[in-house]
Write a protein that holds these residues in place. Sequence first.
Motif, PDB file in Angstrom:
ATOM      1  N   GLY A 106      18.096 -51.876  59.656  1.00 16.00           N
ATOM      2  CA  GLY A 106      18.302 -53.323  59.610  1.00 16.00           C
ATOM      3  C   GLY A 106      17.603 -54.057  60.737  1.00 16.00           C
ATOM      4  N   ARG A 107      17.260 -53.361  61.832  1.00 12.78           N
ATOM      5  CA  ARG A 107      16.483 -54.035  62.877  1.00 12.78           C
ATOM      6  C   ARG A 107      15.030 -54.115  62.422  1.00 12.78           C
ATOM      7  N   LYS A 108      14.195 -54.868  63.147  1.00 11.20           N
ATOM      8  CA  LYS A 108      12.776 -54.978  62.792  1.00 11.20           C
ATOM      9  C   LYS A 108      12.162 -53.578  62.629  1.00 11.20           C
ATOM     10  N   MET A 109      11.382 -53.382  61.561  1.00 11.87           N
ATOM     11  CA  MET A 109      10.774 -52.068  61.364  1.00 11.87           C
ATOM     12  C   MET A 109       9.726 -51.839  62.452  1.00 11.87           C
ATOM     13  N   SER A 110       9.953 -50.821  63.249  1.00  7.03           N
ATOM     14  CA  SER A 110       9.061 -50.584  64.383  1.00  7.03           C
ATOM     15  C   SER A 110       9.139 -49.131  64.813  1.00  7.03           C
ATOM     16  N   LYS A 111       7.958 -48.636  65.195  1.00 11.44           N
ATOM     17  CA  LYS A 111       7.902 -47.241  65.641  1.00 11.44           C
ATOM     18  C   LYS A 111       8.847 -47.011  66.815  1.00 11.44           C
ATOM     19  N   SER A 112       8.980 -48.047  67.666  1.00  4.62           N
ATOM     20  CA  SER A 112       9.798 -47.830  68.857  1.00  4.62           C
ATOM     21  C   SER A 112      11.292 -47.731  68.529  1.00  4.62           C
ATOM     22  N   TYR A 113      11.705 -48.204  67.360  1.00  2.00           N
ATOM     23  CA  TYR A 113      13.113 -48.038  66.958  1.00  2.00           C
ATOM     24  C   TYR A 113      13.314 -46.797  66.087  1.00  2.00           C
ATOM     25  N   ASP A 114      12.223 -46.143  65.762  1.00  2.00           N
ATOM     26  CA  ASP A 114      12.315 -44.952  64.931  1.00  2.00           C
ATOM     27  C   ASP A 114      13.035 -45.246  63.608  1.00  2.00           C
ATOM     28  N   ASN A 115      12.726 -46.370  63.010  1.00  2.00           N
ATOM     29  CA  ASN A 115      13.415 -46.774  61.778  1.00  2.00           C
ATOM     30  C   ASN A 115      12.419 -47.121  60.675  1.00  2.00           C
ATOM     31  N   THR A 116      11.235 -46.516  60.739  1.00  2.00           N
ATOM     32  CA  THR A 116      10.160 -46.929  59.821  1.00  2.00           C
ATOM     33  C   THR A 116      10.174 -46.140  58.511  1.00  2.00           C
ATOM     34  N   ILE A 117       9.578 -46.752  57.517  1.00  2.00           N
ATOM     35  CA  ILE A 117       9.279 -46.046  56.265  1.00  2.00           C
ATOM     36  C   ILE A 117       7.756 -45.951  56.203  1.00  2.00           C
ATOM     37  N   PRO A 118       7.199 -44.748  56.404  1.00  2.00           N
ATOM     38  CA  PRO A 118       5.736 -44.627  56.342  1.00  2.00           C
ATOM     39  C   PRO A 118       5.237 -45.069  54.971  1.00  2.00           C
ATOM     40  N   ARG A 176      11.780 -42.044  48.037  1.00  2.00           N
ATOM     41  CA  ARG A 176      13.093 -42.275  47.439  1.00  2.00           C
ATOM     42  C   ARG A 176      14.204 -41.929  48.445  1.00  2.00           C
ATOM     43  N   LYS A 177      14.052 -40.762  49.079  1.00  2.00           N
ATOM     44  CA  LYS A 177      15.077 -40.329  50.038  1.00  2.00           C
ATOM     45  C   LYS A 177      15.234 -41.320  51.179  1.00  2.00           C
ATOM     46  N   LEU A 178      14.101 -41.782  51.705  1.00  2.00           N
ATOM     47  CA  LEU A 178      14.163 -42.733  52.817  1.00  2.00           C
ATOM     48  C   LEU A 178      14.872 -44.010  52.380  1.00  2.00           C
TER      49      LEU A 178
END
Length: 431
Positions: free
Chosen positions: A200-212, A221-223
Amino acid sequence: MKPVRVLTGITTSGTPHLGNYVGAIRPTVRASRLADVESFYFLADYHALIKTGDPARVQRSTLEIAATWLACGLDPEKVTFYRQSDIPEIPELMWMLTCITGKGLLNRAHAYKAAVDKNAAAGVDADDGVTAGLFMYPVLMAADILMFNAHQVPVGRDQIQHIEMARDMASSFNHLYGEHFTLPEAAIEEHVATLPGLDGRKMSKSYDNTIPLFVPREQLRKLIMGIVTDSRAPGEPKTTEGSALFQLYQAFASTEETQALAKAYAEGIAWGDAKQMLFERLDREIAPMREVYDQLMKDPGHIEKTLKAGAEKARAIATPFTTRLRHAVGLRPLNLGAEAKAVVKPQKSALPSFKQYREADGQFHFKVLDAKGKLLVQSQGYAAPREAARDIARLQNEGLTAVASLGRQLELHADIDELGVALDAWRQFQQ
Ligand code: TRP
């Protein structure tokens, strides 16, 4: 009208994700298809060295980002697509700019200041762990932009300050050495949303919350199934506001599709079903590009060739322009002493001449002779005399910059320096 020059780069230190795609790649590829723009897109691999000391990662990321740009539809025939480190003129220009940039200006750069503030908070030396590369980042970026006299630079908000610094450097240089640089402007896409990531935070590599962007379908699908939602049960109405799932959907779907999902939210769609909808919608856009991407990744030699061809196009501009800049700052061939003075105050007798003529085959040509009548450059044939006249005017108005854009239309018969001096003299005389 002269086309607008648009230029942007991506630092090659990571794997492209959906946020990069929606925020940068998709809009720039679309913009590059417009008729009246001339675009320059590049892989900022010198910049990557500031962020990472991992050679394998830099190489891998360069390949991934190049393949991504091509898979997303960038046409290397239409745009100039290159790798920063293939253009040695860029670090050369960086040095020229370094010498006219106040250290105080760089002290104020956000990224540097953030590092210093962090050190202060940790009670260590202000510059602890700060490389001179990080400090000089804005100068390298200015060199990227000014080398091609870009008018517009599409960037994220976090980069606006860098564009302002590039403007500052351009005007300092112009003030000191004459009008050489266009003052660039940041082009911010107001309506492009920042994409939320898995948490839910901004998609960013530094938050480790990205979908490549280009993971295999099943992994995508899993992501997506892992995106955070609230605990509302199936049948309970859901709110679209603040829903990462909804925002992601919106970034890919049409207005009608988005309205349909909003309605489904209100009617209590189960989160699992909403995620399935998002997955299908994303995959519909991504799948055809993923196929191209996978092919490209298997053939790095092809990408290497594409980048080399792009570098050649870029250098057709950068090399003569650097000659002109070297000349401007005084890095000049020593035997050009007399002419060099002539650039400052040209006499009419020191001006080159432009001659149009027609060949036996009916084509129109022109040539440029220096003041002594020596042939400097000759054009290929034109069907109409006004086409030849148009290019003569470009040479007269833009000097070596025009030589670069006219490319193969011109055949050089003398040293490019001599041509530069002659064209500069012409312009100086007109002012
Ligand atoms: N600093 C930019 C970023 O990290 C990348 C970049 C390097 C760039 N040189 C540039 C962007 C020149 C635009 C123009 O996003």
